[in-house]
Write a protein that holds these residues in place. Sequence first.
Motif, PDB file in Angstrom:
ATOM      1  N   ASP A 177       0.735  -1.223  -0.134  1.00 44.32           N
ATOM      2  CA  ASP A 177       0.001   0.139   0.149  1.00 44.32           C
ATOM      3  C   ASP A 177       0.837   1.324  -0.149  1.00 44.32           C
ATOM      4  O   ASP A 177       0.254   2.353  -0.294  1.00 44.32           O
ATOM      5  N   ARG A 178       2.059   1.191   0.614  1.00 43.28           N
ATOM      6  CA  ARG A 178       2.923   2.236   0.737  1.00 43.28           C
ATOM      7  C   ARG A 178       4.090   2.463  -0.360  1.00 43.28           C
ATOM      8  O   ARG A 178       5.100   3.206  -0.328  1.00 43.28           O
ATOM      9  N   LEU A 179       3.770   1.693  -1.427  1.00 41.59           N
ATOM     10  CA  LEU A 179       4.746   1.681  -2.477  1.00 41.59           C
ATOM     11  C   LEU A 179       6.285   1.196  -1.965  1.00 41.59           C
ATOM     12  O   LEU A 179       7.155   1.693  -2.566  1.00 41.59           O
ATOM     13  N   GLY A 180       6.424   0.485  -1.087  1.00 38.47           N
ATOM     14  CA  GLY A 180       7.702   0.340  -0.381  1.00 38.47           C
ATOM     15  C   GLY A 180       8.319   1.376   0.540  1.00 38.47           C
ATOM     16  O   GLY A 180       9.578   1.253   0.580  1.00 38.47           O
ATOM     17  N   VAL A 181       7.506   2.321   0.853  1.00 37.14           N
ATOM     18  CA  VAL A 181       8.209   3.441   1.474  1.00 37.14           C
ATOM     19  C   VAL A 181       8.038   3.170   2.698  1.00 37.14           C
ATOM     20  O   VAL A 181       7.012   2.969   3.550  1.00 37.14           O
ATOM     21  N   PRO A 182       9.285   2.912   3.603  1.00 37.77           N
ATOM     22  CA  PRO A 182       9.287   2.407   4.870  1.00 37.77           C
ATOM     23  C   PRO A 182       9.069   3.687   5.924  1.00 37.77           C
ATOM     24  O   PRO A 182       9.122   4.918   5.539  1.00 37.77           O
ATOM     25  N   TYR A 183       8.565   3.477   7.194  1.00 42.70           N
ATOM     26  CA  TYR A 183       8.428   4.462   8.012  1.00 42.70           C
ATOM     27  C   TYR A 183       9.821   4.657   8.611  1.00 42.70           C
ATOM     28  O   TYR A 183      10.516   3.765   8.812  1.00 42.70           O
ATOM     29  N   ASN A 184      10.018   6.086   9.069  1.00 37.81           N
ATOM     30  CA  ASN A 184      11.327   6.447   9.552  1.00 37.81           C
ATOM     31  C   ASN A 184      11.646   5.774  10.885  1.00 37.81           C
ATOM     32  O   ASN A 184      10.636   5.966  11.910  1.00 37.81           O
TER      33      ASN A 184
END
Length: 589
Positions: A105-112
Amino acid sequence: MASVPSLASTVQQRLADALSAALPEAGPADPLLRRSDRADFQANGILALAKKLKGNPRELATQVVAAVDRGDTLQEIEVSGPGFLNVTVTDRAITETLAARAADDRLGVPYNPSAGTTVIDYAQPNVAKEMHVGHLRSAVIGAAMVEILEFTGEKVIRRHHIGDWGTQFGMLIQYLLEHPHELDHKDGERVSGEEAMSSLNRLYKASRALFDSDEEFKARSRDRVVALQSGDEETLALWQRFVDESKIYFYSVFDKLDMEIQDPDVVGESGYNDMLAETCRLLEESGVAVRSEGALCVFFDDVKGPDGNPTPLIVQKSNGGFGYAATDLSAIRDRVGNLAADTLVYVVDVRQSLHFKMVFETARRAGWLDERTQAVQLAFGTVLGADGKPFKTRAGETVRLEDLLDEAVDRATAVVRDKAAKVGLSESEITENGRFVGIGAIKYADLSTSAVRDYKFDLDQMVSLNGDTSVYLQYAYARIRSILRKAGDRVPAAHPELELAPAERALGLHLDRFAETVAEVAAGYEPHKLAAYLYQLASHLTTFYDQCQVLSDENPAEVVENRLLLIELTARTLQQGMALLGIRTPERL
């Protein structure tokens, strides 16, 4: 879903492991990987290692290459020049990574992992005054940084530090007291922002004319300032009417900007009144501030006036009045102490840089900011006209923000209408898309420029379908949506076994950069880098269209499905990236 490792992070880890295996005496070493034009990636870290180990960099590089676990990820590693490594990844690795991003859902963008709490101070209009073009950048840049930071997992607290206090309110309140129906509304009547501002403008002009011509009214107005500052109930109630009327206007302008402003986030200068005296006492008792000619001042070795003498930050005037510094320092105390902020971001004109430099340093000396809590000014430049001078009307007056937004929407609607027949847009879709395109054009022109730089306001260029504009990106998104609608029962699916065409590789590798771009933009407060990434993505897409047909019946089903996966992920990345900039992406254009 767990975050998706980028190709860059996978290659970085493979090379780091190889460095440790081939050169254990070097200890943990960074390959210093970067994207490259010569190959997919280039590693430059061996040069520094060779100096440390007193070895030949090309020989060490050859040892590292021999130790690399290539697996299904690395196709080719070439030693180049004095010891660089040029790395090419496999087509399989690209497709598999993109498929993993598409499934997230986040296109592979991790949380910091080190996310904290940030207070962002932006969009700071003044009560009883019209918003002008100078208010645009603070609002647009601040809103984008809110979205970007929240997407990375940061807790963001919005603060709109409106100008709602000061001596001018004595004049306004006194006039309203003597003309009590000037701000009245008919029962149940909903007042527009334009009407609210018209009432405020009328009242301001009338009170100013009386103030300038009637000495007795001027004296009563000055007494009213004292009553306001001392908390007189009647005076405060009238002051609140100005604030409420102004909010009707503010919110209507922000609504045109497609920005949501919540009442609890609006904490103006008045919100810190009760803290001002204590702020001054704490600064004086700690020795951070000293009395100089009756004023409470903070001095700095590196801040001097034209005469060479130190220029202080004046926290309290000699007459006992409080300046902006007292309010800004009190706000820092509140944001750190009560809101538990780790970071304070101020989206403020670059011309206020010296003031904020002195305020931040004063707060550090007082212990309100420390190594765990930082304050940052996200400084922005000036909006210029076509002549390269600050943007004014032909009459030389400051441009009203509402007029600017309305004109942008009108121009954009004409552009949308010009192509509407081909797409079959209804009149309501033309109107809605015109708004999305016009407001998007203004935001993108602002955000695609490094914040600290001035930029020229050119509506013709902003709504152009060609070049680095939001309309170009919006059309790229709408074109993909059109292809996906035409695909029928052919669905996006990954086929890692397929060989990729050069344009497919280039598009795929750029899609893989999205997560690292978002992280870089969030860390450096640089939304222009996200705008640049999205423009490059749309440019790669254009090249892909030129070289690779998607729905061609001549292509095997696997090729069609793989290309549908590529463009669908491109559409989702464009949509997410534009949303982070506060820009809508219409499904049909």
